[in-house]
Design a protein around this motif. Structure first.
Motif, PDB file in Angstrom:
ATOM      1  N   ARG A 132      24.880  39.357  43.413  1.00  0.00           N
ATOM      2  CA  ARG A 132      26.199  39.116  43.995  1.00  0.00           C
ATOM      3  C   ARG A 132      26.086  38.896  45.491  1.00  0.00           C
ATOM      4  O   ARG A 132      26.800  38.058  46.055  1.00  0.00           O
ATOM      5  CB  ARG A 132      27.121  40.292  43.701  1.00  0.00           C
ATOM      6  N   GLU A 178      25.005  35.408  46.002  1.00  0.00           N
ATOM      7  CA  GLU A 178      26.073  34.478  45.659  1.00  0.00           C
ATOM      8  C   GLU A 178      27.137  34.436  46.751  1.00  0.00           C
ATOM      9  O   GLU A 178      27.696  33.379  47.049  1.00  0.00           O
ATOM     10  CB  GLU A 178      26.690  34.880  44.320  1.00  0.00           C
ATOM     11  N   GLU A 179      27.418  35.578  47.336  1.00  0.00           N
ATOM     12  CA  GLU A 179      28.392  35.594  48.423  1.00  0.00           C
ATOM     13  C   GLU A 179      27.858  34.839  49.637  1.00  0.00           C
ATOM     14  O   GLU A 179      28.599  34.108  50.314  1.00  0.00           O
ATOM     15  CB  GLU A 179      28.725  37.035  48.795  1.00  0.00           C
ATOM     16  N   ARG A 191      28.141  31.165  48.880  1.00  0.00           N
ATOM     17  CA  ARG A 191      29.523  30.696  48.897  1.00  0.00           C
ATOM     18  C   ARG A 191      29.942  30.371  50.331  1.00  0.00           C
ATOM     19  O   ARG A 191      30.719  29.448  50.557  1.00  0.00           O
ATOM     20  CB  ARG A 191      30.449  31.741  48.289  1.00  0.00           C
ATOM     21  N   LYS A 199      28.181  26.919  51.009  1.00  0.00           N
ATOM     22  CA  LYS A 199      28.280  25.893  49.975  1.00  0.00           C
ATOM     23  C   LYS A 199      29.093  24.700  50.451  1.00  0.00           C
ATOM     24  O   LYS A 199      28.699  23.538  50.284  1.00  0.00           O
ATOM     25  CB  LYS A 199      28.883  26.504  48.722  1.00  0.00           C
ATOM     26  N   ASN A 200      30.264  24.974  51.026  1.00  0.00           N
ATOM     27  CA  ASN A 200      31.124  23.885  51.452  1.00  0.00           C
ATOM     28  C   ASN A 200      30.450  23.011  52.502  1.00  0.00           C
ATOM     29  O   ASN A 200      30.503  21.774  52.453  1.00  0.00           O
ATOM     30  CB  ASN A 200      32.427  24.456  51.977  1.00  0.00           C
ATOM     31  N   GLN A 207      26.923  21.314  50.787  1.00  0.00           N
ATOM     32  CA  GLN A 207      27.151  20.315  49.737  1.00  0.00           C
ATOM     33  C   GLN A 207      27.947  19.113  50.262  1.00  0.00           C
ATOM     34  O   GLN A 207      27.839  18.000  49.727  1.00  0.00           O
ATOM     35  CB  GLN A 207      27.856  20.954  48.555  1.00  0.00           C
ATOM     36  N   LYS A 228      19.950  18.808  49.790  1.00  0.00           N
ATOM     37  CA  LYS A 228      20.314  18.832  48.370  1.00  0.00           C
ATOM     38  C   LYS A 228      19.787  20.096  47.719  1.00  0.00           C
ATOM     39  O   LYS A 228      20.438  20.696  46.893  1.00  0.00           O
ATOM     40  CB  LYS A 228      19.762  17.575  47.677  1.00  0.00           C
ATOM     41  N   GLY A 246      21.912  22.893  48.496  1.00  0.00           N
ATOM     42  CA  GLY A 246      23.174  22.723  47.783  1.00  0.00           C
ATOM     43  C   GLY A 246      23.064  23.124  46.318  1.00  0.00           C
ATOM     44  O   GLY A 246      24.069  23.426  45.667  1.00  0.00           O
ATOM     45  N   GLU A 247      21.826  23.141  45.795  1.00  0.00           N
ATOM     46  CA  GLU A 247      21.624  23.498  44.388  1.00  0.00           C
ATOM     47  C   GLU A 247      21.198  24.964  44.220  1.00  0.00           C
ATOM     48  O   GLU A 247      20.749  25.372  43.145  1.00  0.00           O
ATOM     49  CB  GLU A 247      20.563  22.561  43.769  1.00  0.00           C
ATOM     50  N   ASP A 290      23.079  27.462  43.930  1.00  0.00           N
ATOM     51  CA  ASP A 290      23.953  28.110  42.942  1.00  0.00           C
ATOM     52  C   ASP A 290      23.411  27.904  41.533  1.00  0.00           C
ATOM     53  O   ASP A 290      23.507  28.789  40.678  1.00  0.00           O
ATOM     54  CB  ASP A 290      25.365  27.575  43.048  1.00  0.00           C
ATOM     55  N   VAL A 291      22.787  26.715  41.326  1.00  0.00           N
ATOM     56  CA  VAL A 291      22.204  26.462  40.017  1.00  0.00           C
ATOM     57  C   VAL A 291      21.014  27.385  39.788  1.00  0.00           C
ATOM     58  O   VAL A 291      20.865  27.975  38.707  1.00  0.00           O
ATOM     59  CB  VAL A 291      21.771  24.983  39.916  1.00  0.00           C
TER      60      VAL A 291
END
Lengths: 579, 177
Positions: free
Chosen positions: B35, B38-39, B42, B45-46, B49, B155, B158-159, B161-162
């Motif tokens: 988590r 992920e935070e 986040r 990310k904007n 990406q 890129k 940006g990936e 999260d995947v």
């Protein structure tokens, strides 16, 4: 120089024309607004758009071959600024996401593509719930969180399956019109809230979250419920019925207790006086004696009372109701003088008072009810009531008298009699009666029963009542008793009679000085006499019942008949108790 | 008595075989706070990406690589990808924004922690790399090299999260929420 410009001019013109073909500005921003299986692409309109302007949307599955932009025809509608792409993005929750782009088209012109800044993935989905269902039971609000169940979701793709772990819900409650107050975070879809004080409308809202994710969360729509005062709840009804049962139980208990007490207080059968029977009336009618008579006792018929008994405690026993100590019968207290019954006595002793047959008291033929006090002629009681009066004749009263014997005052003065005012009318009878008495009959056993007839008894009772009311409360009230019994059986303790046996009998009172027979104290005698006098008409009625017994001298049974009459005379019971 | 001895022997042999097989099937689990990563992602990310202009190109190529990885190859692939990001992606990206750089650094530190956990599994011979794992890692490296370094780094960032979703899915049960 000029030919170069002429050749480059068409190129410049073509560039200008091509540029104008893309004059349409592109949408400034495009973004996704998504909830659980509700994915909507939004974009901003282009400036100065016309009515014919529409937008083209294309979608790309990121990282899935073949990678190509898929145009979404359903979104190409005029003046529409959003498009639902749920059906085209059903595997959003199992993939790496989607890329989307939008451009404006108007006529032959179209703008450049505009894409969202981020890849559309499961992280873009805003978490929410469908609603909250509230119920109230026993003052507690039970809530069930309803998770979203979109129709477009494929089978098996539920909120719980996709977000399998770490689901949480934040709950807020408010009472209208107050503000929301936060409640504890719960980890289940079911919750209960204690109802705050009071009744009214309460609103609840829920915000879901997944602790392992960073998705956006929004509050659900509030769900309100109105609480009304519940009077007929299970708890209240059960308490009410329990209270009713307890009350009935208590009432039943007290009723049973009351009945039990009443039963205990019921008179023994032996003390229950029978109603007058016809036979008793007949016997009463046949009663030859129509007036009270004093029957002198045959002294020889009665065993002499031992001297010890004279001062025995029996006389002063408290069983008879006297609280005083052992009274001495030989005190100098005023003695009671009850003159012999005289026909002219009038209402004092009843109409039958004057005549005093000789053997009225001594014979067993006395048939009257005995009130407990035996009125005796002086001749009858020389040895029985020596202490009743300080007279010379006391030596003749060496025999113990268990009862109260009235010794006729030779002078017949009413003033010598204690409470003599009550006996005033009676006193003149004394000398006259004494003349006819048998001195040997002074000793008598116990109480003498006076024969009475019903009407005379009633009159006498009335007269006695008048006496009792007119006296100072100290005057003894004697009733003439007829006791013809020679050998009186020892009466029962509870029957009120005290039989004083002759010296050879078993009476051995303790502490009694020998040779003394103290007259009963004033209190004792008064109480007993008063008690007898207080019987009143009802007592005479008892006498009526026992009239047949009184009229017939039943040896050994006379006292028994006495006993039943004397249930109301407790003063003599003490004498029996000491025995 | 003899029957009991024979049964006991058979039971022992079975237990031995099961332990050997279980040892091979034992997964190298990573205990990591996903988590937190992920935070951090986040937050970038904007910005990251949005700079990815090559939308129809993917580096991790999940359909060909990550989605086809078997449980026995998870440890090896995870180890290789973590090394790829730490050795290439984070170093090739030139970030000017300090806020984004701080978050990228946080993610990089978390990747280093996971690498140490996987190294213990490797010492226990639980992270054996088979050919399938090696092939998947090679595809990813080829995709990265087809793009310009800066675009590729953008890129790849940006990936993230995947990659984090794949690690969370394959190492589920040990990763803390």
């Amino acid at each position: 120089m000029l030919p170069r410009l002429i050749v480059q001019l068409p190129a410049l013109l073509s560039l200008l024309l091509g540029f104008r073909a893309h004059e349409l500005p592109r949408p400034s921003s495009v973004w996704f607004e998504a909830e659980f299986f509700y994915h909507v692409l939004h974009w901003t309109p282009i400036p100065n758009q016309s009515e014919s302007t529409y937008y083209e949307v294309e979608l790309l599955r990121y990282g899935v071959e073949p990678i190509y932009w898929n145009p979404i025809r359903s979104c190409s509608q005029t003046l529409v600024l959003s498009c639902d792409l749920t059906m085209q993005t059903l595997d959003l929750y199992h993939s790496n996401g989607y890329r989307a782009r939008v451009r404006a088209v108007d006529g032959g012109q179209h703008s450049n593509w505009t894409s969202p800044n981020t890849r559309f993935s499961v992280d873009e989905v805003t978490l929410t719930v469908a609603g909250v269902k509230l119920e109230v039971h026993d003052g507690i609000i039970f809530g069930v969180i309803q998770l979203p169940r979109p129709k477009m979701a494929p089978a098996g793709d539920t909120y719980e399956s996709i977000f399998h772990n770490f689901r949480e819900y934040e709950i807020e409650v408010r009472k209208v019109p107050g503000r929301y107050k936060s409640h504890d975070k719960i980890k289940h879809e079911n919750f209960n809230l204690p109802v705050p004080r009071g009744v009214g409308e309460f609103c609840v809202r829920v915000k879901p979250s997944v602790s392992s994710r960073v998705n956006k969360e929004v509050w659900s729509k509030e769900e309100c419920i109105v609480l009304t005062p519940q009077y007929f709840t299970v708890t209240n009804l059960s308490i009410f019925f329990t209270f009713v049962l307890l009350l009935c139980g208590a009432l039943a208990f007290f009723l049973a207790l009351q009945l039990y007490v009443q039963r205990r207080g019921k008179l023994p059968t032996v003390l229950v006086f029978k109603k007058p029977s016809p036979f008793s009336l007949i016997s009463q009618l046949s009663c030859p004696e129509t007036q009270d008579t004093i029957h002198p006792l045959d002294e020889q018929a009665f065993p002499k009372v031992s001297p010890e008994l004279r001062n025995s405690e029996l006389h002063g026993s408290t069983d008879s109701g006297f609280s005083s100590a052992k009274p001495s019968l030989q005190t100098d207290e005023p003695q009671f003088h009850l003159p012999a019954p005289h026909p002219q006595a009038g209402g004092t002793l009843g109409k039958g008072a004057p005549r005093l047959p000789e053997d009225s008291c001594s014979s067993g033929g006395s048939k009257s009810t005995d009130s407990g006090i035996c009125l005796q002629e002086p001749s009858l009681s020389p040895g029985t009531e020596p202490s009743w009066e300080p007279q010379a004749g006391s030596d003749s009263r060496d025999q113990l008298d268990s009862g109260i014997g009235l010794v006729q005052n030779p002078e017949g003065q009413p003033e010598d009699v204690q409470g003599g005012s009550a006996l005033g009318p009676v006193s003149p009878l004394g000398p006259e009666v004494a003349a006819g008495e048998d001195p040997a009959a002074g000793a008598f056993q116990g109480y003498l029963k006076q024969t009475r007839c019903p009407e005379e008894r009633a009159a006498e009772a009335g007269g006695l009542e008048e006496e009792s009311s007119s006296t100072d409360g100290l005057g003894p009230k004697f009733k003439t008793c007829v006791d013809a019994e020679v050998d009186w059986p020892l009466p029962a303790l509870a029957k009120g009679y005290l039989k004083q046996d002759p010296p050879e009998m078993t009476l051995t009172p303790s502490g009694a000085p020998a040779g003394q027979w103290n007259p009963p104290t004033e209190d004792w005698s008064l109480l007993g006499l008063t008690r007898c006098g207080d019987l009143g008409a009802s007592d005479w009625s008892f006498a009526h019942d026992l009239a047949p017994l009184d009229c017939v001298a039943a040896p050994g049974g006379l006292l028994g008949s006495f006993d039943s009459d004397l249930v109301a005379l407790p003063l003599i019971s003490s004498l029996h108790s000491s025995e | 008595m003899q029957a009991q001895g024979v049964s006991l022997c058979l039971l022992g042999v079975m237990l031995f075989l099961c332990s050997v097989h279980a040892r091979g099937l034992r997964r190298c689990l990573i205990s990591m706070d996903m988590r937190r990563m992920e935070e951090s992602f986040r937050g970038i990310k904007n910005a990251i990406q949005a700079k990815d202009t090559f939308q129809n190109v993917t580096i991790l190529s999940t359909s060909e690589t990550l989605h086809s990885i078997k449980p026995l190859d998870v440890c090896c692939v995870t180890k290789n990808l973590l090394a790829f990001y730490v050795d290439r992606v984070f170093k090739d990206h030139q970030e000017l924004s300090p806020q984004i750089l701080r978050r990228i650094s946080s993610i990089a530190n978390s990747f280093l922690h996971m690498q140490k956990s996987l190294q213990r599994c490797q010492e226990q011979r639980l992270c054996h790399c088979r050919q399938e794992a090696t092939n998947a890692t090679r595809i990813i490296h080829d995709n990265y090299h087809q793009l310009e370094v800066r675009s590729a780094a953008i890129k790849s960032l940006g990936e993230l999260d995947v990659l984090l979703a794949w690690i969370d899915k394959n190492h589920q049960g040990t990763s803390a929420a």
